[in-house]
Design an enzyme around this catalytic site. Structure first.
Site, PDB file in Angstrom:
ATOM      1  N   ASP A  12     -24.167 -37.885  39.761  1.00  0.00           N
ATOM      2  CA  ASP A  12     -24.216 -36.823  38.444  1.00  0.00           C
ATOM      3  C   ASP A  12     -24.760 -35.522  38.740  1.00  0.00           C
ATOM      4  O   ASP A  12     -25.892 -35.471  39.329  1.00  0.00           O
ATOM      5  CB  ASP A  12     -25.099 -37.517  37.303  1.00  0.00           C
ATOM      6  CG  ASP A  12     -25.121 -36.670  35.910  1.00  0.00           C
ATOM      7  OD1 ASP A  12     -24.620 -35.561  36.168  1.00  0.00           O
ATOM      8  OD2 ASP A  12     -25.905 -37.185  34.948  1.00  0.00           O
ATOM      9  N   LYS A  18     -23.173 -25.853  32.261  1.00  0.00           N
ATOM     10  CA  LYS A  18     -24.082 -25.325  32.846  1.00  0.00           C
ATOM     11  C   LYS A  18     -23.735 -24.410  33.934  1.00  0.00           C
ATOM     12  O   LYS A  18     -23.834 -23.184  33.914  1.00  0.00           O
ATOM     13  CB  LYS A  18     -25.059 -26.268  33.902  1.00  0.00           C
ATOM     14  CG  LYS A  18     -25.476 -27.028  32.583  1.00  0.00           C
ATOM     15  CD  LYS A  18     -25.696 -28.556  33.001  1.00  0.00           C
ATOM     16  CE  LYS A  18     -26.179 -29.814  32.077  1.00  0.00           C
ATOM     17  NZ  LYS A  18     -26.901 -29.161  30.899  1.00  0.00           N
ATOM     18  N   TRP A  71     -31.747 -38.298  32.585  1.00  0.00           N
ATOM     19  CA  TRP A  71     -30.513 -38.453  32.626  1.00  0.00           C
ATOM     20  C   TRP A  71     -30.173 -39.750  33.227  1.00  0.00           C
ATOM     21  O   TRP A  71     -29.296 -40.549  33.102  1.00  0.00           O
ATOM     22  CB  TRP A  71     -29.594 -37.182  33.319  1.00  0.00           C
ATOM     23  CG  TRP A  71     -29.681 -36.084  32.067  1.00  0.00           C
ATOM     24  CD1 TRP A  71     -30.506 -35.065  32.215  1.00  0.00           C
ATOM     25  CD2 TRP A  71     -29.338 -35.917  30.832  1.00  0.00           C
ATOM     26  NE1 TRP A  71     -30.624 -34.148  31.060  1.00  0.00           N
ATOM     27  CE2 TRP A  71     -29.677 -34.764  30.003  1.00  0.00           C
ATOM     28  CE3 TRP A  71     -28.723 -36.843  29.934  1.00  0.00           C
ATOM     29  CZ2 TRP A  71     -29.434 -34.518  28.870  1.00  0.00           C
ATOM     30  CZ3 TRP A  71     -28.263 -36.872  28.647  1.00  0.00           C
ATOM     31  CH2 TRP A  71     -28.650 -35.285  28.037  1.00  0.00           C
TER      32      TRP A  71
END
Ligand code: PMP
Length: 362
Positions: free
Chosen positions: A173, A197, A103
């Site tokens: 992030d 999540k 990511w």
């Protein structure tokens, strides 16, 4: 099928059953309104209460100081990969990126469209198994910001410290570990997280941003990509994901009932320790992906030392009532995602299954 199974999906992921039950109970008539949350205006007083609850919930649970704004955006965490540099990386300037997984690498690619990106640390060559120590990082004093991914969902590597970079704007992030543990928000200029999540459903992204950072956002940005405009309009410059924000408010209520972030952090550590123990005590039958100091408490990544057994593992695991255990297609193996809402019983059962599977196939 009535029974809820053990869902190890990396995201969208398991939500607390109590949250789903409450959403179900309120689905047709939200608190006496005769309407579903999905059916009334985002400008109505009903929704104002929902937005307040979600915002206050995150502020309280994450201990967000007053001089930060909490925003609810759309476009996923991936849009933040673009929005951060579009707002804070002019073409003639540099931003530092720390890359500890897939990511983070994707975030670099988007930032490169805007300005000069300096990858100050990357673990790509070793297959993303570790995170740097703070002392290993040589950050640029003139960087517009430094970006990192506090938990890499695919590889299962996590920073166990808040990046401290006085004088630099730290952008994080935190999609896959937000609210899983206490963090010092005061060290960050901007934290973002896709909700799917630990916070709620997909389709809403939470941004926590320091007011000084907001003040740096340039004028003339496209409206829906302009942090300042969105903050000035309390996330309602355009129609927000009202349903997603509502579920976040319920997840916050649930987290409070669990004893808050501190209690959840302890439980998360306990769950992760059980799975890592199952890996480490398997005499090499299971091999963990991340190096020990970087092991994630949220995404436990490992493989079978005999890859031809992978298929049998998934099949038998599915039969035993476990779903979502296949590793990301880019790394293979097994990934057990055990976010806040994942029950301890499911971890106990998976470790027993792993032990039994190893005994039968080792
Ligand atoms: N960052 C991290 C750490 C993620 O785990 C994900 C999604 N799994 C993303 C970014 C991208 O999120 P989205 O699909 O919401 O754009």
């Amino acid at each position: 099928m009535d029974k809820r199974i053990y869902n190890f999906s990396a995201g969208p992921a398991v939500l607390p059953t109590e949250v789903l039950e409450r959403a179900r109970d309120e689905l047709l008539s939200f608190r006496g309104t005769g309407m579903s949350v999905m059916e009334f205006s985002h400008r109505s007083r009903h929704f104002a209460g929902v937005l307040d609850a979600a915002e206050h919930g995150i502020r309280e649970l994450l201990a967000v100081p007053e001089h930060y704004k909490i925003l609810f955006l759309q476009g996923g965490a991936s849009m933040q990969f673009s929005m951060v540099p579009m707002n804070f990386l002019p073409p003639d300037k540099t931003a530092d990126y720390i890359v500890t997984g897939t990511w983070g690498q994707k975030a670099v690619r988007e930032a490169q469209r805007c300005g000069d990106v300096r990858v100050v640390y990357s673990t790509e060559a070793e297959g993303y198994r570790s995170v740097p120590e703070r002392a290993d990082l040589d950050l640029s004093p003139d960087a517009q910001y430094v970006h990192y991914t506090s938990n890499e969902t695919i590889e299962g590597v996590e920073f166990n410290y808040d990046l401290d970079a006085p004088g630099l704007a730290v952008v994080c992030d935190a999609s896959s570990n937000i609210l899983s543990k206490r963090i010092d928000v005061g060290k960050y200029a901007l934290i973002y997280a896709g909700a799917q999540k630990n916070l709620g459903p997909s389709g809403v992204t939470v941004v926590v941003i320091h007011e000084d950072m907001l003040a740096r956002a340039p004028k003339g940005q496209h409206s829906t990509l302009d942090y300042r405009l969105i903050a000035e309009n309390r996330s309602m410059f355009n129609t927000p994901n009202t349903w997603g924000i509502y579920l976040i408010s319920l997840v916050c209520d649930w987290l409070r009932e669990q004893g808050g972030t501190k209690a959840v952090e302890l439980r998360n550590r306990e769950k992760a320790a059980m799975l890592y123990h199952a890996i480490d005590s398997s005499d090499g039958f299971y091999v963990g992906h991340a190096k020990r100091p970087a092991r994630s408490t949220m995404n436990i990544t490992f493989r079978l030392s005999e890859p031809s057994l992978d298929e049998r593992f998934y099949t038998e695991a599915a039969r035993a009532g476990f779903d979502g255990l296949a590793g990301h297609r880019s790394v293979g193996g097994i990934r057990a995602s055990i976010y806040n809402a994942f029950p301890l019983d499911g971890v106990v059962e998976l470790t027993a299954f792993m032990k039994d599977f190893a005994a039968r196939n080792g």
